[in-house]
Design a protein around this motif. Structure first.
Motif, PDB file in Angstrom:
ATOM      1  N   PRO A 284      -6.725  23.966 -33.560  1.00  0.00           N
ATOM      2  CA  PRO A 284      -5.561  24.858 -33.530  1.00  0.00           C
ATOM      3  C   PRO A 284      -5.949  26.319 -33.688  1.00  0.00           C
ATOM      4  O   PRO A 284      -6.957  26.658 -34.308  1.00  0.00           O
ATOM      5  CB  PRO A 284      -4.726  24.374 -34.724  1.00  0.00           C
ATOM      6  CG  PRO A 284      -5.710  23.738 -35.641  1.00  0.00           C
ATOM      7  CD  PRO A 284      -6.777  23.145 -34.775  1.00  0.00           C
ATOM      8  N   SER A 285      -5.144  27.175 -33.085  1.00  0.00           N
ATOM      9  CA  SER A 285      -5.241  28.636 -33.253  1.00  0.00           C
ATOM     10  C   SER A 285      -6.640  29.172 -32.964  1.00  0.00           C
ATOM     11  O   SER A 285      -7.175  30.010 -33.690  1.00  0.00           O
ATOM     12  CB  SER A 285      -4.818  29.023 -34.675  1.00  0.00           C
ATOM     13  OG  SER A 285      -3.511  28.540 -34.951  1.00  0.00           O
ATOM     14  N   THR A 325      -5.778  28.342 -28.008  1.00  0.00           N
ATOM     15  CA  THR A 325      -4.871  27.264 -28.407  1.00  0.00           C
ATOM     16  C   THR A 325      -3.784  27.801 -29.336  1.00  0.00           C
ATOM     17  O   THR A 325      -3.948  28.841 -29.987  1.00  0.00           O
ATOM     18  CB  THR A 325      -5.623  26.131 -29.125  1.00  0.00           C
ATOM     19  OG1 THR A 325      -6.224  26.653 -30.316  1.00  0.00           O
ATOM     20  CG2 THR A 325      -6.674  25.525 -28.238  1.00  0.00           C
ATOM     21  N   ASN A 328      -0.769  24.060 -32.747  1.00  0.00           N
ATOM     22  CA  ASN A 328      -0.843  22.606 -32.643  1.00  0.00           C
ATOM     23  C   ASN A 328      -2.064  22.129 -31.864  1.00  0.00           C
ATOM     24  O   ASN A 328      -2.188  20.938 -31.569  1.00  0.00           O
ATOM     25  CB  ASN A 328       0.428  22.068 -31.970  1.00  0.00           C
ATOM     26  CG  ASN A 328       1.668  22.321 -32.803  1.00  0.00           C
ATOM     27  OD1 ASN A 328       1.678  22.064 -34.009  1.00  0.00           O
ATOM     28  ND2 ASN A 328       2.711  22.847 -32.168  1.00  0.00           N
ATOM     29  N   GLY A 329      -2.942  23.048 -31.488  1.00  0.00           N
ATOM     30  CA  GLY A 329      -4.132  22.657 -30.739  1.00  0.00           C
ATOM     31  C   GLY A 329      -3.882  22.419 -29.267  1.00  0.00           C
ATOM     32  O   GLY A 329      -4.666  21.728 -28.602  1.00  0.00           O
TER      33      GLY A 329
END
Length: 880
Positions: A284-285, A325, A328-329
């Motif tokens: 994520p992120s 991303t 939430n990936g």
């Protein structure tokens, strides 16, 4: 306005340099007196004086020419004309007719790693020959003498990794498909019929590797089916796009949850990739993690994925290709990468597509698999006010005669939920309408769903839905695909077949991506609330990349002798005037519709032709589904029709060549589309004809109005065109023109595409003609030429019988073995007749000459685009 001629010729004089090869004016190779002289524009320099071929020591020529100022069906059209080869002394030794086709070609080169003594060449054409068979025909040379070897379609999409034979189950049909050479190592009569395959439908052979084997099984030659002919003009603008899917999973040896579905569009001429899609299960992120094409052809073994794929000695372009991303990936991938193709220069087909984690570890992998299906990319549904942020990519393909398969990934949805997944009747997400199904039938979309996991992801969408096809009967192409939440709320929408969005990272210095066209029909009627007799039929052509639309067609029942407005409006309805709304344009910009007009004649008939920049069919400022409105001289709206995308082909009528009757300006617009397994539908409007009369409307066997020939039908059967007619009113207008004709298809068995359509007067006189599939007149500069199928006859004056795959002109014209389907690059083929042992197969591909002009237009501002439109210098597009 350029044709490229490439192919293989055998049986020529040995070791010749500079022998002539020319297109001649005539439409026959049966009589030397009818071949006539070189075909070119009077008063100009003859371009055929410098078009030549060379032969090797065995009399084999690999022909490769680029000739400007000609087209297939537009200005200086070559369709149907004679292609002639000359000996070194100038004598004419071979002749064949240019016959358009939508089949796919393969050109052979030496198999990678082959170490034998032969230097193979060859050109084959593959066409559909029924619902579950393909026909293969052409010439191969430079092989073993007096030998029989295997000719097979392999499962791979790349000659570097062709794999084994392509088949399903236990019975391999390729075990018995062979070529047989003569004493010169030539098979000039390859002719195979292989089941159960299609070119682009179920069990598709398109884009796969075709392999020739020596008699002992050694792989000697390979070519990719549908690869672009070699382009000798590097500045030529693109006419070829190949699409591929990538089903992404975990990298070999890892046990993560990475999954996704990616679309790749390849401009084969400009060598440019557009990569877009949805991948889930990532960190994520993350910002700037790598996504690359690798050299290997597998995702099963980590050691065989290898490193980045790029040309040795150059800067690695994959060092800067990344994805980000969300929390939430989920990654919405959007890349543009120059320098690569699907099947040409630096080909990526079949190779591994790899995603890396932020630390560089490889976490995802999928193989690049070419497809002829259509993609839909999801965005938030217009007006949605919920909390979800949907993304997704799905692919729709034909999965039989009356089913479509849907596969892909959706994400950003409700967690652990099941929601509806439906194709709707509309062509625009702003007006998607209800489910698309036949009135009176059961709605199959009531049971088609996606199901998300705890992260709001469905990474394995897989649906089979009947009774639909992608582009034929009950076509789903171009329509809105809608995702619903569990309570039925519309949460996401995408248009099936819409072009991939241009990346924000695009640079003006990069090559222009392949253009995409879309076509639509507009059935005009009276404006809502009126009964004024306005009726007509329009076509809308859209260059989706250049953002230009052209509206052409025929409308009757208007005020006579006036000039008045024709506009696209915001609304999606012609049922109620309050829903038509105002002109469709961006607030704060100039309303270009204030300048678009039509002019009617003394009978109230208008031949409409307007070109408007800044619009697309399904991309930026989309017109699909919206209302086209015609106004009276005083500004009142008088006519209305909706823009409905289509996969059919149009024909625009003009006066028949040599017509000397009283109706000198016939006009008309007609659409032909598939209407069943072996039926076509014809609809449109014709005008400027005899008043209160009934005349014939027929598809003829010719590909050129100057030589349209007789009716096109199968020898030995009843001529179905004897009963197909139009009827005119007191003003010579044929309205509500609607016919269905069997046993034909648009591009497959008994194909009518690219042939001449002729209107007859009541006494049988040919009064008007048009070519089915020709671009709208002012839009021709942006439209790719069709393919051409082989046509074989003997050399005139020599008395030799043809000895190639198709044994006579008559059987070729009306046999099912020459059926055709849609192709991603415009090509024509000619099989030259046998003269003293001479036979060959040639390809001719239409190109635009100046890629720099289209390249510059990519990032130009609105005013420059308008100027380019005015000058008719539009980027190349290809049929969808």
């Amino acid at each position: 306005e350029v044709v490229t001629i490439t192919g293989t010729v055998a049986g020529l004089e040995a070791s010749v340099t500079g022998a002539g090869i020319h297109v001649h004016t005539g439409f026959s190779c049966e009589d030397a007196s009818l071949v006539l002289d070189h075909y070119f524009e009077d008063g100009t320099v003859d371009p055929w004086l410098v078009t030549t071929y060379d032969t090797d020591a065995n009399g084999i020529a690999a022909v490769s020419l680029v000739v400007p100022d000609f087209t297939m069906k537009g200005r200086l059209p070559i369709a149907g004309r004679a292609l002639v080869l000359h000996a070194s002394n100038g004598d004419r030794v071979g002749c064949g007719l240019v016959e358009p086709t939508s089949g796919s070609f393969v050109s052979f080169e030496t198999y990678p790693g082959y170490s034998g003594t032969y230097e193979p060449v060859g050109t084959l054409l593959v066409t559909d020959a029924g619902s579950t068979s393909v026909a293969i025909e052409g010439t191969v040379a430079g092989l073993e003498m007096n030998a029989t070897g295997g000719l097979h379609v392999h499962e791979g999409f790349n000659c570097d990794d062709a794999g084994g034979h392509y088949f399903e189950g236990s019975d391999d049909p390729w075990l018995t498909t062979t070529y047989t050479t003569d004493v010169d190592g030539v098979d000039d009569a390859v002719s195979l019929l292989v089941a159960p395959y299609t070119l682009h439908g179920e069990f598709p052979v398109a884009h796969r590797a075709v392999v020739l084997h020596e008699s002992d099984g050694t792989r000697v030659a390979c070519g990719l089916l549908g690869a672009t002919a070699v382009d000798e003009a590097p500045t030529t603008a693109s006419t070829a796009t190949i699409r591929a899917k990538v089903a992404v999973g975990s990298y070999p040896g890892t046990t993560n949850d990475v999954k996704g579905f990616v679309k790749i569009d390849s401009d084969e001429d400009a060598a440019f990739l557009k990569i877009s899609g949805t991948v889930t299960g990532l960190e994520p992120s993350v910002t700037g993690a790598g996504v690359h094409v690798h050299t290997g052809f597998t995702c099963d073994n980590a050691t065989e994925v290898l490193g980045h794929y790029f040309e040795e000695g150059t800067v690695d372009p994959w060092l800067v290709t990344t994805y980000d991303t969300d929390a939430n990936g989920n990654a919405a991938i959007d890349l543009e990468v120059p320098g690569f193709t699907m099947a040409g220069t630096l080909p990526i087909a079949g190779r591994a597509f790899v995603l890396h984690a932020a630390n560089g570890d490889r976490v995802g992998c999928g193989l690049i698999s070419p497809t002829t299906g259509d993609f839909a990319s999801f965005e938030t549904y217009p007006g949605y006010a919920g909390v979800s942020e949907p993304v997704g990519t799905v692919l729709v393909t034909d999965a039989g005669s009356s089913s479509v398969a849907i596969e892909g990934t959706v994400a950003g949805l409700e967690a652990s939920a099941t929601g509806g997944f439906h194709i709707h009747e509309g062509y625009n997400c702003d007006a998607a309408g209800g489910h698309y199904f036949e009135e009176g039938a059961d709605d199959p979309w009531l049971v088609t769903t996606y199901a998300t996991d705890a992260n709001g992801v469905d990474d394995a969408v897989s649906l089979l839905v009947a009774p639909y096809t992608l582009r034929q009967e009950y076509p789903v192409a171009h329509r809105a695909v809608v995702l619903h939440e569990a309570d039925g709320t519309r949460v996401a929408c995408g248009l099936l077949g819409a072009a991939a969005a241009t990346s924000a990272n695009a640079t003006a210095e990069g090559p222009t991506p392949a253009a995409t066209t879309a076509r639509a029909k507009v059935t005009m009627g009276s404006y809502p609330g009126l009964t004024n007799g306005v009726t007509g039929f329009l076509r809308v052509d859209s260059d989706e990349d250049a953002a230009v639309i052209m509206i052409t067609g025929t409308v009757a029942g208007l005020e006579p002798s006036v000039t008045a407005g024709v506009h696209v409006h915001y609304g999606f309805s012609c049922d109620e005037s309050s829903l038509v709304l105002g002109h469709f344009f961006e607030m704060g910009t100039e309303d270009l519709w204030l300048q678009t007009t039509y002019t009617s004649d003394a009978s109230g008939v208008a031949a409409i032709s307007v070109t408007v920049p800044g619009y697309t069919m399904k991309g930026a400022w989309p017109v699909a589904g919206r209302a086209v409105v015609l106004h009276a001289d005083n500004g009142d709206p008088v006519g209305c029709g909706l823009i409905e995308p289509t996969s059919g082909e149009f024909v625009s009528f003009q006066t028949y060549p040599g017509y000397s009757g009283t109706y000198e300006q016939p006009v008309g617009t007609m659409l032909v589309s598939d209407a069943g397994a072996s039926t076509i539908a014809l609809e449109g409007v014709v005008a400027g004809l005899e008043a209160s009369a009934t005349g014939g409307v027929h598809v003829h066997e010719g590909y050129n109005c100057e030589n349209s020939g007789g009716h096109y039908f199968q020898e030995g059967t009843v001529d179905p065109w004897l009963e197909t007619t139009y009827s005119t009113d007191a003003n010579g207008v044929g309205v509500d023109f609607s016919l269905t004709v069997s046993p034909y298809t648009l591009r497959q068995e008994y194909p009518v595409a690219y042939r001449a359509v002729v209107l007859h007067e009541s006494d049988g006189t040919r009064v008007a003609c048009g070519i089915l599939g020709a671009a709208a007149a002012a839009f021709q500069a942006t439209t790719a030429a069709p393919s051409a199928s082989p046509s074989t006859v003997g050399g005139p004056g020599f008395g030799d019988d043809p000895i190639v795959a198709i044994s006579s002109k008559k059987s070729k014209k009306r046999s099912g073995t020459s059926t055709t389907v849609v192709i991603i690059i415009a090509v024509i083929a000619v099989v030259v007749g046998c003269c003293g042992g001479l036979c060959c197969v040639l390809l001719v591909a239409k190109r635009r000459r100046n890629a720099e002009e289209s390249r510059e237009s990519r990032d130009d501002d609105h005013d420059l685009k308008k100027q380019e439109t005015d000058d008719l210098e539009l980027p190349v597009v290809h049929p969808n």
